[in-house]
Scaffold this motif. Structure first.
Motif, PDB file in Angstrom:
ATOM      1  N   HIS A   1       0.835  -1.191  -0.009  1.00  0.00           N
ATOM      2  CA  HIS A   1      -0.092   0.073   0.263  1.00  0.00           C
ATOM      3  C   HIS A   1       0.980   1.335   0.224  1.00  0.00           C
ATOM      4  O   HIS A   1       0.642   2.086  -0.802  1.00  0.00           O
ATOM      5  CB  HIS A   1      -1.035   0.032   1.231  1.00  0.00           C
ATOM      6  CG  HIS A   1      -2.073   1.084   1.245  1.00  0.00           C
ATOM      7  ND1 HIS A   1      -1.844   2.304   1.932  1.00  0.00           N
ATOM      8  CD2 HIS A   1      -2.977   1.364   0.407  1.00  0.00           C
ATOM      9  CE1 HIS A   1      -2.734   3.084   1.851  1.00  0.00           C
ATOM     10  NE2 HIS A   1      -3.400   2.742   0.721  1.00  0.00           N
ATOM     11  N   HIS A   2       1.689   1.454   1.074  1.00  0.00           N
ATOM     12  CA  HIS A   2       2.620   2.400   1.032  1.00  0.00           C
ATOM     13  C   HIS A   2       3.798   2.144   1.619  1.00  0.00           C
ATOM     14  O   HIS A   2       4.390   1.197   2.188  1.00  0.00           O
ATOM     15  CB  HIS A   2       1.953   3.650   1.567  1.00  0.00           C
ATOM     16  CG  HIS A   2       1.656   3.484   3.087  1.00  0.00           C
ATOM     17  ND1 HIS A   2       0.693   3.454   3.406  1.00  0.00           N
ATOM     18  CD2 HIS A   2       2.524   3.903   3.994  1.00  0.00           C
ATOM     19  CE1 HIS A   2       0.527   3.260   4.752  1.00  0.00           C
ATOM     20  NE2 HIS A   2       1.831   3.763   5.283  1.00  0.00           N
TER      21      HIS A   2
ATOM     22  N   CYS B   1       6.865   4.335   4.361  1.00  0.00           N
ATOM     23  CA  CYS B   1       6.873   5.306   5.087  1.00  0.00           C
ATOM     24  C   CYS B   1       8.314   5.566   5.389  1.00  0.00           C
ATOM     25  O   CYS B   1       9.014   4.752   5.918  1.00  0.00           O
ATOM     26  CB  CYS B   1       5.999   5.172   6.454  1.00  0.00           C
ATOM     27  SG  CYS B   1       6.242   6.483   7.513  1.00  0.00           S
TER      28      CYS B   1
ATOM     29  N   PHE C   1       1.502  12.540   3.414  1.00  0.00           N
ATOM     30  CA  PHE C   1       1.503  11.712   2.376  1.00  0.00           C
ATOM     31  C   PHE C   1       1.806  12.401   1.117  1.00  0.00           C
ATOM     32  O   PHE C   1       1.601  13.657   0.964  1.00  0.00           O
ATOM     33  CB  PHE C   1       0.287  10.936   2.100  1.00  0.00           C
ATOM     34  CG  PHE C   1      -0.112   9.772   3.186  1.00  0.00           C
ATOM     35  CD1 PHE C   1       0.570   8.444   2.794  1.00  0.00           C
ATOM     36  CD2 PHE C   1      -0.457   9.997   4.055  1.00  0.00           C
ATOM     37  CE1 PHE C   1       0.426   7.359   3.384  1.00  0.00           C
ATOM     38  CE2 PHE C   1      -0.968   8.894   5.111  1.00  0.00           C
ATOM     39  CZ  PHE C   1      -0.453   7.707   4.734  1.00  0.00           C
TER      40      PHE C   1
ATOM     41  N   PRO D   1       1.628   9.559  -5.520  1.00  0.00           N
ATOM     42  CA  PRO D   1       2.172   8.914  -6.368  1.00  0.00           C
ATOM     43  C   PRO D   1       2.758   9.383  -7.644  1.00  0.00           C
ATOM     44  O   PRO D   1       3.785   8.697  -8.158  1.00  0.00           O
ATOM     45  CB  PRO D   1       1.205   7.626  -6.404  1.00  0.00           C
ATOM     46  CG  PRO D   1       0.474   7.707  -5.324  1.00  0.00           C
ATOM     47  CD  PRO D   1       0.326   9.079  -4.872  1.00  0.00           C
TER      48      PRO D   1
ATOM     49  N   VAL E   1       4.644   5.117  -6.505  1.00  0.00           N
ATOM     50  CA  VAL E   1       4.810   4.604  -5.001  1.00  0.00           C
ATOM     51  C   VAL E   1       4.137   5.687  -4.057  1.00  0.00           C
ATOM     52  O   VAL E   1       4.368   6.882  -4.122  1.00  0.00           O
ATOM     53  CB  VAL E   1       6.093   4.420  -4.543  1.00  0.00           C
ATOM     54  CG1 VAL E   1       6.151   3.985  -3.177  1.00  0.00           C
ATOM     55  CG2 VAL E   1       6.903   3.572  -5.526  1.00  0.00           C
ATOM     56  N   LEU E   2       2.981   5.427  -3.186  1.00  0.00           N
ATOM     57  CA  LEU E   2       2.547   6.098  -2.267  1.00  0.00           C
ATOM     58  C   LEU E   2       3.605   6.067  -1.115  1.00  0.00           C
ATOM     59  O   LEU E   2       3.637   5.176  -0.557  1.00  0.00           O
ATOM     60  CB  LEU E   2       1.161   5.705  -1.836  1.00  0.00           C
ATOM     61  CG  LEU E   2       0.429   6.277  -0.633  1.00  0.00           C
ATOM     62  CD1 LEU E   2      -0.097   7.793  -1.186  1.00  0.00           C
ATOM     63  CD2 LEU E   2      -0.823   5.719  -0.043  1.00  0.00           C
ATOM     64  N   VAL E   3       3.955   7.184  -0.948  1.00  0.00           N
ATOM     65  CA  VAL E   3       4.879   7.781   0.063  1.00  0.00           C
ATOM     66  C   VAL E   3       4.402   8.359   1.181  1.00  0.00           C
ATOM     67  O   VAL E   3       3.722   9.398   1.240  1.00  0.00           O
ATOM     68  CB  VAL E   3       6.353   8.280  -0.452  1.00  0.00           C
ATOM     69  CG1 VAL E   3       7.118   8.933   0.780  1.00  0.00           C
ATOM     70  CG2 VAL E   3       6.990   7.396  -1.577  1.00  0.00           C
ATOM     71  N   GLU E   4       4.720   7.833   2.484  1.00  0.00           N
ATOM     72  CA  GLU E   4       4.447   8.606   3.748  1.00  0.00           C
ATOM     73  C   GLU E   4       5.529   9.072   4.362  1.00  0.00           C
ATOM     74  O   GLU E   4       6.477   8.548   4.101  1.00  0.00           O
ATOM     75  CB  GLU E   4       3.626   7.733   4.687  1.00  0.00           C
ATOM     76  CG  GLU E   4       3.028   8.538   6.058  1.00  0.00           C
ATOM     77  CD  GLU E   4       2.310   7.386   7.068  1.00  0.00           C
ATOM     78  OE1 GLU E   4       2.382   6.039   6.756  1.00  0.00           O
ATOM     79  OE2 GLU E   4       1.645   7.899   7.878  1.00  0.00           O
TER      80      GLU E   4
END
Lengths: 135, 135
Positions: free
Chosen positions: B78-79, B81, B116, B119, B125-128
């Motif tokens: 999902h992400h 971090c 957040f 992407p 890429v979902l980045v936190e």
């Protein structure tokens, strides 16, 4: 308890140079080497993040597995690689638990043994294992 | 050079108990706490891996954002971090480089600031980002 850590996250990208705007310049990860891996038809950039790395992978042809993955799914996370002390023991433990292995015995390249685990057994994440061999 | 490391990888799963067969039992990651986060309609399991964690996220209703993500895309990554020293400075640096932020100013919960990154600006890429606050 055996040691284990994240060795790298592999991200498939359209163009490494463009991707560096985020990963190197904005996030600030120190840039390692860029390699051309002709055998796999990719270019690879490594960036350091703590004890791990981000690996950016760009296809250099249109016919490789990675190029087809990019064409089908778009850029994004490709796999996560965990570094273990004893890859044979880890794979054996996985087989005993009924985990589906892509490589039942490890392959070897550039000073490491490696094997992939099928996403079917990992909640959808392509997982690679590394064992770094002594020099 | 500011310190940065992978805080966690978040993986969306159908069922945490089932997923533990791989992540805890076969890969051997030490299991941390399991939390019910009623506010976000999820259950979360943390597993330790070196200086980082794997976070398994299971929706507990069918209407949450995570439940819809799971229904649409299936289980998987999902992400990711990243933990930084100064989230305000990092977000400012990102904005200057033209990176699209989901949260332009950090939110705060449970002793940390977080934000957040879209992407679109990270090669998919979902980045936190996390900044852990002092006790």
């Amino acid at each position: 308890m055996p040691e284990i850590k994240i060795n790298h996250l592999a991200i498939v990208v359209e163009n490494i140079e463009d991707s560096l705007t985020f990963w190197r310049d904005a996030l600030g990860l120190p840039m390692g080497e860029v390699q051309e891996v002709a055998q796999e038809q990719v270019k690879i950039a490594f960036l350091e993040v703590g004890e791990s790395h981000v690996e950016l992978v760009q296809p250099t042809t249109e016919s490789s597995g990675i190029a087809k993955y990019l064409a089908k799914k778009g850029a994004g996370m490709h796999h996560v690689c965990f570094e273990v002390d004893d890859i044979i023991a880890t794979l054996q433990q996985m087989a005993e638990k009924g985990i589906e292995l892509i490589n039942e015995t490890p392959r070897e390249r550039d000073g490491r043994k490696y094997a992939f685990i099928h996403p079917k057994s990992t909640s959808g994440v392509l997982v690679e294992l590394y064992e770094i061999l002594p020099d």
